[in-house]
Design a protein around this motif. Structure first.
Motif, PDB file in Angstrom:
ATOM      1  N   ASN A   7       0.929  -1.079  -0.105  1.00  0.00           N
ATOM      2  CA  ASN A   7      -0.045   0.021  -0.158  1.00  0.00           C
ATOM      3  C   ASN A   7       0.831   1.239   0.198  1.00  0.00           C
ATOM      4  N   ASP A   8       0.871   2.089   0.935  1.00  0.00           N
ATOM      5  CA  ASP A   8       1.614   3.370   1.091  1.00  0.00           C
ATOM      6  C   ASP A   8       2.872   3.319   2.015  1.00  0.00           C
ATOM      7  N   LEU A   9       3.394   1.918   1.981  1.00  0.00           N
ATOM      8  CA  LEU A   9       4.591   1.812   3.006  1.00  0.00           C
ATOM      9  C   LEU A   9       5.378   0.945   2.653  1.00  0.00           C
ATOM     10  N   GLU A  10       6.693   0.738   3.104  1.00  0.00           N
ATOM     11  CA  GLU A  10       7.682  -0.370   2.882  1.00  0.00           C
ATOM     12  C   GLU A  10       7.464  -0.994   4.138  1.00  0.00           C
ATOM     13  N   MET A  11       7.104  -2.391   4.043  1.00  0.00           N
ATOM     14  CA  MET A  11       6.931  -3.206   5.272  1.00  0.00           C
ATOM     15  C   MET A  11       7.996  -4.077   5.467  1.00  0.00           C
ATOM     16  N   PHE A  12       8.846  -3.840   6.450  1.00  0.00           N
ATOM     17  CA  PHE A  12      10.022  -4.567   7.027  1.00  0.00           C
ATOM     18  C   PHE A  12       9.683  -6.337   7.450  1.00  0.00           C
ATOM     19  N   TYR A  13      10.251  -7.019   7.107  1.00  0.00           N
ATOM     20  CA  TYR A  13      10.294  -8.483   7.455  1.00  0.00           C
ATOM     21  C   TYR A  13      11.623  -9.262   7.539  1.00  0.00           C
ATOM     22  N   SER A  14      11.417 -10.293   8.202  1.00  0.00           N
ATOM     23  CA  SER A  14      12.682 -11.501   8.175  1.00  0.00           C
ATOM     24  C   SER A  14      12.044 -12.712   7.806  1.00  0.00           C
ATOM     25  N   GLU A  15      13.065 -13.773   7.416  1.00  0.00           N
ATOM     26  CA  GLU A  15      12.661 -14.955   7.180  1.00  0.00           C
ATOM     27  C   GLU A  15      13.769 -16.065   7.933  1.00  0.00           C
ATOM     28  N   HIS A  16      12.975 -16.962   8.437  1.00  0.00           N
ATOM     29  CA  HIS A  16      14.065 -17.905   9.239  1.00  0.00           C
ATOM     30  C   HIS A  16      13.839 -19.190   8.919  1.00  0.00           C
ATOM     31  N   GLY A  17      14.766 -19.982   8.284  1.00  0.00           N
ATOM     32  CA  GLY A  17      14.505 -21.543   7.928  1.00  0.00           C
ATOM     33  C   GLY A  17      14.205 -21.465   6.403  1.00  0.00           C
ATOM     34  N   ASP A  18      13.775 -22.891   6.099  1.00  0.00           N
ATOM     35  CA  ASP A  18      13.345 -23.194   4.935  1.00  0.00           C
ATOM     36  C   ASP A  18      12.296 -24.034   4.960  1.00  0.00           C
ATOM     37  N   GLY A  19      11.467 -24.472   3.993  1.00  0.00           N
ATOM     38  CA  GLY A  19      10.241 -25.287   4.236  1.00  0.00           C
ATOM     39  C   GLY A  19       9.171 -24.389   3.860  1.00  0.00           C
ATOM     40  N   PRO A  20       8.089 -24.797   4.026  1.00  0.00           N
ATOM     41  CA  PRO A  20       6.838 -24.263   4.055  1.00  0.00           C
ATOM     42  C   PRO A  20       6.771 -22.916   4.671  1.00  0.00           C
ATOM     43  N   PRO A  21       6.164 -21.821   4.082  1.00  0.00           N
ATOM     44  CA  PRO A  21       6.216 -20.688   4.669  1.00  0.00           C
ATOM     45  C   PRO A  21       5.024 -20.461   5.875  1.00  0.00           C
ATOM     46  N   LEU A  22       5.397 -19.849   6.878  1.00  0.00           N
ATOM     47  CA  LEU A  22       4.649 -19.593   8.120  1.00  0.00           C
ATOM     48  C   LEU A  22       4.869 -18.154   8.577  1.00  0.00           C
ATOM     49  N   VAL A  23       3.632 -17.672   8.687  1.00  0.00           N
ATOM     50  CA  VAL A  23       3.646 -16.163   8.983  1.00  0.00           C
ATOM     51  C   VAL A  23       3.295 -16.027  10.520  1.00  0.00           C
ATOM     52  N   ALA A  24       4.275 -15.441  11.344  1.00  0.00           N
ATOM     53  CA  ALA A  24       4.266 -15.160  12.731  1.00  0.00           C
ATOM     54  C   ALA A  24       4.040 -13.614  12.978  1.00  0.00           C
ATOM     55  N   LEU A  25       2.831 -13.264  13.647  1.00  0.00           N
ATOM     56  CA  LEU A  25       2.475 -11.938  13.942  1.00  0.00           C
ATOM     57  C   LEU A  25       2.592 -11.531  15.246  1.00  0.00           C
ATOM     58  N   HIS A  26       3.315 -10.413  15.195  1.00  0.00           N
ATOM     59  CA  HIS A  26       3.719  -9.893  16.743  1.00  0.00           C
ATOM     60  C   HIS A  26       2.222  -9.297  17.095  1.00  0.00           C
ATOM     61  N   ALA A  27       2.199  -8.728  18.277  1.00  0.00           N
ATOM     62  CA  ALA A  27       1.276  -8.488  19.200  1.00  0.00           C
ATOM     63  C   ALA A  27       1.104  -6.857  18.987  1.00  0.00           C
ATOM     64  N   ALA A  28       0.000  -6.115  19.353  1.00  0.00           N
ATOM     65  CA  ALA A  28      -0.052  -4.682  19.210  1.00  0.00           C
ATOM     66  C   ALA A  28       1.242  -4.106  20.119  1.00  0.00           C
ATOM     67  N   THR A  29       1.747  -3.212  20.025  1.00  0.00           N
ATOM     68  CA  THR A  29       2.647  -2.339  20.793  1.00  0.00           C
ATOM     69  C   THR A  29       4.235  -3.183  20.696  1.00  0.00           C
ATOM     70  N   ALA A  30       4.028  -4.268  20.080  1.00  0.00           N
ATOM     71  CA  ALA A  30       5.421  -5.050  19.824  1.00  0.00           C
ATOM     72  C   ALA A  30       6.098  -5.007  18.591  1.00  0.00           C
ATOM     73  N   ASP A  31       6.839  -5.765  17.973  1.00  0.00           N
ATOM     74  CA  ASP A  31       7.598  -5.942  16.867  1.00  0.00           C
ATOM     75  C   ASP A  31       7.936  -7.040  16.599  1.00  0.00           C
ATOM     76  N   SER A  32       8.684  -7.423  15.428  1.00  0.00           N
ATOM     77  CA  SER A  32       8.922  -8.774  14.908  1.00  0.00           C
ATOM     78  C   SER A  32      10.059  -9.552  15.833  1.00  0.00           C
ATOM     79  N   VAL A  33      11.075  -8.523  16.578  1.00  0.00           N
ATOM     80  CA  VAL A  33      12.008  -9.076  17.130  1.00  0.00           C
ATOM     81  C   VAL A  33      11.400  -9.981  18.423  1.00  0.00           C
ATOM     82  N   LEU A  34      10.298  -9.347  18.806  1.00  0.00           N
ATOM     83  CA  LEU A  34       9.702 -10.072  19.926  1.00  0.00           C
ATOM     84  C   LEU A  34       9.111 -11.250  19.532  1.00  0.00           C
ATOM     85  N   MET A  35       9.140 -11.821  18.342  1.00  0.00           N
ATOM     86  CA  MET A  35       8.560 -13.158  17.866  1.00  0.00           C
ATOM     87  C   MET A  35       9.792 -14.187  18.092  1.00  0.00           C
ATOM     88  N   GLY A  36      11.080 -13.673  18.461  1.00  0.00           N
ATOM     89  CA  GLY A  36      12.145 -14.712  18.392  1.00  0.00           C
ATOM     90  C   GLY A  36      11.913 -15.804  19.341  1.00  0.00           C
TER      91      GLY A  36
END
Length: 83
Positions: A7-36
């Motif tokens: 849409n109107d932004l550049e969305m940052f993301y990271s990928e870890h591993g191989d195989g079927p994709p699985l998207v893990a979403l962070h909670a409000a007021t958090a970020d992807s780092v906290l999904m470690g």
């Protein structure tokens, strides 16, 4: 960290591993780092874990005047489509 034009932004993301994709979403007021804590076990199960920073979180900006849920859902749908 890679980005996708969503849409109107550049969305940052990271990928870890191989195989079927699985998207893990962070909670409000958090970020992807906290999904470690979840990335390692899912990666060990053979998934490619994708952790985006949603609009206004982490490294993804929020150029809009609001942070309403419908806008976040629209961003996520577009992210999945472009991914």
């Amino acid at each position: 960290m890679p980005t996708l034009k969503v849409n109107d932004l550049e969305m940052f993301y990271s990928e870890h591993g191989d195989g079927p994709p699985l998207v893990a979403l962070h909670a409000a007021t958090a970020d992807s780092v906290l999904m470690g804590w979840l990335v390692s076990p899912l990666k060990e199960l053979g998934f490619n874990v994708i952790t985006p920073d949603l609009r206004g979180h982490g490294k993804t900006a929020n150029p809009a005047a609001d942070l309403h849920l419908p806008r976040l859902v629209d961003d996520l749908l577009e992210f999945l489509f472009r991914l």
